[in-house]
Scaffold this motif. Structure first.
Motif, PDB file in Angstrom:
ATOM      1  N   THR A 123       1.161  26.014   6.443  1.00 54.93           N
ATOM      2  CA  THR A 123       0.172  25.465   5.514  1.00 54.93           C
ATOM      3  C   THR A 123       0.293  23.946   5.390  1.00 54.93           C
ATOM      4  N   GLU A 124       1.533  23.464   5.316  1.00 55.27           N
ATOM      5  CA  GLU A 124       1.732  22.014   5.166  1.00 55.27           C
ATOM      6  C   GLU A 124       1.210  21.251   6.379  1.00 55.27           C
ATOM      7  N   LEU A 125       1.551  21.725   7.582  1.00 53.35           N
ATOM      8  CA  LEU A 125       1.122  21.046   8.800  1.00 53.35           C
ATOM      9  C   LEU A 125      -0.396  21.097   8.934  1.00 53.35           C
ATOM     10  N   GLU A 126      -0.970  22.253   8.653  1.00 52.49           N
ATOM     11  CA  GLU A 126      -2.428  22.380   8.711  1.00 52.49           C
ATOM     12  C   GLU A 126      -3.100  21.418   7.728  1.00 52.49           C
ATOM     13  N   THR A 127      -2.579  21.348   6.511  1.00 53.18           N
ATOM     14  CA  THR A 127      -3.154  20.467   5.486  1.00 53.18           C
ATOM     15  C   THR A 127      -3.082  19.011   5.916  1.00 53.18           C
ATOM     16  N   ARG A 128      -1.940  18.612   6.481  1.00 53.85           N
ATOM     17  CA  ARG A 128      -1.792  17.222   6.938  1.00 53.85           C
ATOM     18  C   ARG A 128      -2.792  16.889   8.041  1.00 53.85           C
TER      19      ARG A 128
END
Length: 681
Positions: free
Chosen positions: A504-509
């Motif tokens: 989720t974090e990588l996708e959001t970034r």
């Protein structure tokens, strides 16, 4: 080497089966030869390398490539004499060049490369990798089939070769190839042997000529403006803190970067002096008084003639009489109107500086990179080479020993055919078909050949005197700093996507960088993708060339500007010329009139991916943004085709960031009296 690697003169149709190993090239060559009752030139390398393997148990080495190329051309030239209308070539030496580049670190023998690019063919058939891999003694890299296919495709795009993709089973491929060849035969019937020879000499296929004429017949579509790009809606304003931060960010990395300044400079000065030509015509027809009343710009020039740098060179002291004034205008035109614009005297110092010299000196203030080198590349007309080099030999030593100057020419195979209003080719008095340079979009080929981490682009006439350098240099460095900041974030995210499972974090970034910083509109159904598809799509979204463009407020200058534009699959930020806008459409006209900013003053570009490999810039062109312009030849109206502009459609699929810069950084010299503006005095 000319005799060994060059093509013999021939009037037959020549087509090349082109592609990586084990993609069905020999099969389709055989099929086409039988279908057309002709001969085909087999791949010389296969027997050559099989013998080497059988006798020495060795595979291909770099030293083998030149003998292979010589053998291939000997086969082709011999079989061309025996062919029945069509010669099918199972490879050419351009394919040998591809293998040399991919297998041997990019090194290609100079003679091989020269003739690989010089030899011409009517059409290429690019074979896809959708057939099973067949192992043998010579084939290798079965796990790199897509990478190799892309290398072949990129080569055809890069060198402007016409090609048809062959996919599917052998029957489907044969049908596709035969349909294309039948069309090619019909096209060739429209032209004489002399015409076809002219095309070959220019490096343009008759297939490409036909594609251009079809564009004239069918027209080119207008851009579909959605809204103007404005401050905080597509255009970023720098605060003072951001300006200094990004300038410093660039300066801190400068010494580690290969930097290049790229200057389109092939234009002649004729347009710059257009008003002077029409003034003389009016004098001849109506007399001096009438002419001076109608041509205010010429009156301004005459009233201020001592303020022009070229007047110091002409050393004319007095133009008090009407006769002297007319003679003065004629002297200016005689001395400067036929020069390249870059070689016209622009500025007065202790000595006179041309725009060419001013671009060199300005580059020292912001474009110095690794090993303290300042590299400036000019695209020029080939017939102006001696003149530019003569000036560079004189001025470079007095400025900086680490200043490097490079030249390239607009390739003749990017020229486009001129047609009348019945879409028939225009011919000159000697009966030769007329081709014209296809606008600055043709320079994409030249830009595609550059190897640098950061490329500054600025037109030859957009210069100012040295007193303007410091402020302008800060903005150029800040644009480069913004570019590097974005590029480094892109590289980091792509590397993570390739080496870890998306969370989720990588996708959001990734999504935040794309939408908030890179102006990339994410597809509405992205949330429905699987994790694997999200990863692949995000890499594709991120992995493309990047440009940061300095935009100035529009203060009435003619030309285009920045807009949000609807494309085939998404809305994106684009630079659009006014000629690409349908002003008869009230909605489009209203959007145009609400535009607040002008075409870019400066572009700063990143054209390499996260692994340091240069992008093939032709993959990011919106080909449908070519446009038809109205010109004259010897007073007769004609139609001309302009390729997608270098910073318009040629960069349509790049990441685009617009930054507002001061009007003081924009000092183009479109007409001679522009030299009276403060930046040039």
């Amino acid at each position: 080497m000319e005799k060994l690697l060059g093509q013999h003169e021939s009037d037959i149709i020549k087509v090349v089966i082109f592609g990586p190993e084990s993609t069905g090239k020999t099969t389709i060559s055989n099929q086409l030869a039988r279908h057309y009752h002709t001969v085909w030139a087999p791949e010389f390398a296969r027997n050559y390398l099989q013998d080497k393997w059988n006798n020495e148990r060795k595979t291909c080495e770099h030293a083998d490539l030149l003998p292979i190329a010589i053998g291939q051309m000997a086969l082709e030239n011999d079989l061309a004499k025996k062919a029945n209308e069509i010669l099918i070539c199972d490879t050419d030496i351009l394919e040998t060049k591809v293998y040399s580049e991919t297998y041997y670190g990019g090194f290609v023998d100079n003679n091989l490369e020269k003739h690989a690019l010089k030899n011409t063919y009517d059409l290429y058939f690019l074979t896809y990798i959708d057939v099973p891999w067949e192992e043998d003694d010579l084939r290798d890299r079965p796990g790199m089939r897509l990478e190799m296919f892309n290398a072949f495709k990129e080569t055809l795009d890069k060198y402007n070769r016409p090609y048809i993709l062959l996919k599917g089973d052998k029957h489907t491929r044969l049908k596709t190839a035969v349909n294309a060849l039948e069309k090619l035969k019909e096209i060739r019937k429209q032209y004489s042997k002399t015409d076809l020879k002219q095309f070959r000499e220019k490096g343009i296929s008759v297939w490409q000529v036909n594609e251009q004429i079809e564009l004239f017949k069918n027209g080119t579509p207008f851009s579909k403006l959605q809204k103007p790009a404005t401050i905080d809606d597509g255009i970023i304003p720098f605060s003072n803190e951001e300006l200094l931060h990004f300038a410093s960010y660039y300066e801190n990395q400068q010494k580690e970067l290969e930097t290049l300044k790229f200057v389109p400079a092939s234009g002649a000065a004729t347009r710059m002096f257009k008003d002077l030509f029409t003034f003389l015509e009016t004098v001849n027809e109506f007399g001096f008084d009438k002419a001076i009343q109608e041509h205010k710009e010429v009156k301004k020039l005459l009233d201020n003639y001592t303020n022009f740098a070229f007047n110091d060179e002409l050393n004319i002291q007095n133009i008090d009489s009407e006769t002297a004034k007319v003679a003065y205008i004629k002297t200016i035109l005689s001395n400067y109107s036929k020069l390249p614009k870059g070689l016209v005297p622009f500025h007065k110092y202790k000595n006179i500086r041309t725009a060419f010299e001013e671009q060199l000196v300005a580059g020292l203030s912001y474009a110095t990179g690794k090993e303290s080198l300042t590299k400036v590349h000019f695209t020029i007309a080939e017939n102006a080479t001696k003149a530019f080099k003569r000036v560079s030999y004189r001025v470079v030593p007095k400025h900086d020993e680490n200043l490097r100057v490079y030249f390239s020419y607009q390739h003749t195979n990017t020229d486009t055919i001129a047609v009348d209003y019945q879409n028939q080719p225009i011919r000159d008095k000697a009966g030769k078909i007329v081709f014209r340079p296809a606008g600055h979009g043709a320079l994409l080929s030249n830009l595609n050949e550059q190897e640098a981490d950061v490329i500054f682009i600025r037109n030859i006439d957009n210069v100012a005197k040295t007193t303007f350098y410091p402020d302008a240099a800060v903005y150029k460095k800040a644009l480069a700093g913004k570019l590097l900041s974005l590029r480094n974030q892109v590289f980091e995210l792509i590397t993570k996507l390739e080496n870890s499972v998306i969370d989720t974090e990588l996708e959001t970034r990734c999504l935040a960088l794309l939408s908030d910083e890179l102006n990339f509109i994410i597809p509405s159904d992205f949330d429905t993708y699987t994790e694997d598809k999200k990863t692949k799509e995000l890499i594709q979204y991120l992995n493309r060339p990047l440009r940061v463009c300095g935009m100035v407020k529009n203060e009435g200058e003619p030309g285009g500007g920045p807009f949000w534009v609807a494309g085939k699959d998404r809305i994106s930020l684009q630079i659009v010329e006014s000629s690409q806008i349908d002003c008869l459409d009230d909605t489009q006209k209203e959007i145009l009139e609400k535009s607040t900013h002008f075409n870019p003053v400066d572009l700063v570009c990143s054209t390499k991916d996260h692994k340091g490999k240069s992008f093939n810039l032709f993959e990011f062109v919106a080909k449908d943004t070519a446009f038809i312009s109205q010109k004259t030849i010897a007073g007769d109206p004609i139609q001309a085709l302009e390729l997608p502009g270098l910073w318009n459609g040629a960069m349509a699929a790049w990441h685009t960031v617009f930054v507002e810069v001061p009007i003081a950084t924009f000092n183009p010299v479109k007409t001679v009296v522009d030299l009276l503006k403060p930046a040039h005095q």
